[in-house]
Design an enzyme around this catalytic site. Sequence first.
Site, short mmCIF file in Angstrom:
data_model
loop_
_atom_site.label_atom_id
_atom_site.label_comp_id
_atom_site.label_asym_id
_atom_site.label_seq_id
_atom_site.Cartn_x
_atom_site.Cartn_y
_atom_site.Cartn_z
N TYR A 181 -8.02 15.68 -6.81
CA TYR A 181 -7.31 14.88 -7.84
C TYR A 181 -6.48 15.81 -8.72
O TYR A 181 -5.30 15.58 -8.96
CB TYR A 181 -8.34 14.10 -8.66
CG TYR A 181 -7.77 13.27 -9.78
CD1 TYR A 181 -7.31 11.97 -9.54
CD2 TYR A 181 -7.68 13.76 -11.08
CE1 TYR A 181 -6.78 11.20 -10.58
CE2 TYR A 181 -7.16 12.99 -12.12
CZ TYR A 181 -6.71 11.72 -11.86
OH TYR A 181 -6.20 10.95 -12.89
N ASN A 208 2.75 5.25 -10.70
CA ASN A 208 1.54 5.19 -11.51
C ASN A 208 0.26 5.03 -10.70
O ASN A 208 -0.82 5.39 -11.16
CB ASN A 208 1.69 4.02 -12.51
CG ASN A 208 0.43 3.75 -13.27
OD1 ASN A 208 0.07 4.49 -14.18
ND2 ASN A 208 -0.30 2.71 -12.87
N LYS A 239 -2.31 16.16 -9.33
CA LYS A 239 -1.68 16.00 -10.65
C LYS A 239 -0.88 17.26 -11.01
O LYS A 239 0.19 17.16 -11.62
CB LYS A 239 -2.74 15.68 -11.71
CG LYS A 239 -3.44 14.34 -11.49
CD LYS A 239 -2.45 13.17 -11.52
CE LYS A 239 -3.12 11.81 -11.40
NZ LYS A 239 -2.18 10.70 -11.42
N ASP A 291 0.87 -1.19 0.00
CA ASP A 291 0.00 0.00 0.00
C ASP A 291 0.90 1.23 0.00
O ASP A 291 1.44 1.63 1.04
CB ASP A 291 -0.90 -0.02 1.24
CG ASP A 291 -1.83 1.18 1.28
OD1 ASP A 291 -1.62 2.15 0.50
OD2 ASP A 291 -2.77 1.16 2.08
#
Length: 263
Positions: free
Chosen positions: A157, A91, A161, A64
């Site tokens: 999110y 990733n 990024k 994890d």
Amino acid sequence: MNYDLKDKVVAITGGTSGIGEALAHAFVEQGAKVAVCGRNQVKIDEINKWAREQGLPLTAVRADIAMVPEIRKFAEAAVKAYGTVDVWVNNAGINVMSPFNKLSEEDFQKVVDINFKSYWYGAAVASDIMKSQKKGGVIINTSSFNEHMPSAEKAIYCATKAAIGSITRVFAVELGKFNIRVVSVSPGYTLTPINEKEIGTDFDRLVAAIPVRRFATTDDMVAAYLFLASDASNYINGVDIRVDGAKFGAQNPQWSWTYEGEL
Ligand SMILES: NC(=O)c1ccc[n+]([C@@H]2O[C@H](COP(=O)([O-])OP(=O)(O)OC[C@H]3O[C@@H](n4cnc5c(N)ncnc54)[C@H](OP(=O)(O)O)[C@@H]3O)[C@@H](O)[C@H]2O)c1
């Protein structure tokens, strides 16, 4: 020019599904030795059984990566299996959709830990291994079209990024003298479990905003990673490659084909 990935050792976080799983297969096809990690034990057992049966150099590890010791555990497992790490692919990722003011502190932390903290420490752990080998390496971060163009109700999110865009450049600068490159790939909308909910509720409208008029497949992502991992790209550093079907090539992507007059 050398695209040869034979016997390169590639470690991929989040290689049990979607883009990461496609990358694992593609790197193995190119002759690389691949370690992947994820949390889904059933999937991990399936991958290991399949790789054993096929006699392929592919190992899946349960880790994890929201927790730094687990990132180290994964890196150590890759080194134990194949002796080194030449290419590290950050990733793994999750998406939590919510208006920003309704996002729970718990979800905020979860997305930051998986989508951002793991990339930071993944790069740290991988580059320490690469430095100790004194033979360089490549770190590839999976960013997103949302790095470049954020979407409503995906603020956390998108923020993680955007942060990946920043650390890709800074880490590349810090690691350049060790011959370690740091680059990123920004996938466009790709049909994988991460966005089933988002795409599922709005399929037609979302596909209408992609100039090539289709969602990406995981196979569409592979070439950019193979190129960036190979020596063919050895002066390409600290940059992002967008693999998004020109999704944000222009202010209104729909105009690229809805114009009815003469061109
Ligand atoms: N699909 C798209 O449209 C799209 C677009 C732009 C960017 N991306 C990015 O592409 C990357 C891959 O996403 P995907 O589309 O392939 O989604 P996916 O199919 O849901 O795969 C996500 C992967 O991340 C792993 N993961 C999540 N949390 C983890 C944790 N705490 N520890 C270890 N592994 C963890 C999952 O494994 P387990 O479930 O086994 O833990 C799975 O292997 C993500 O960074 C995503 O943001 C995707």
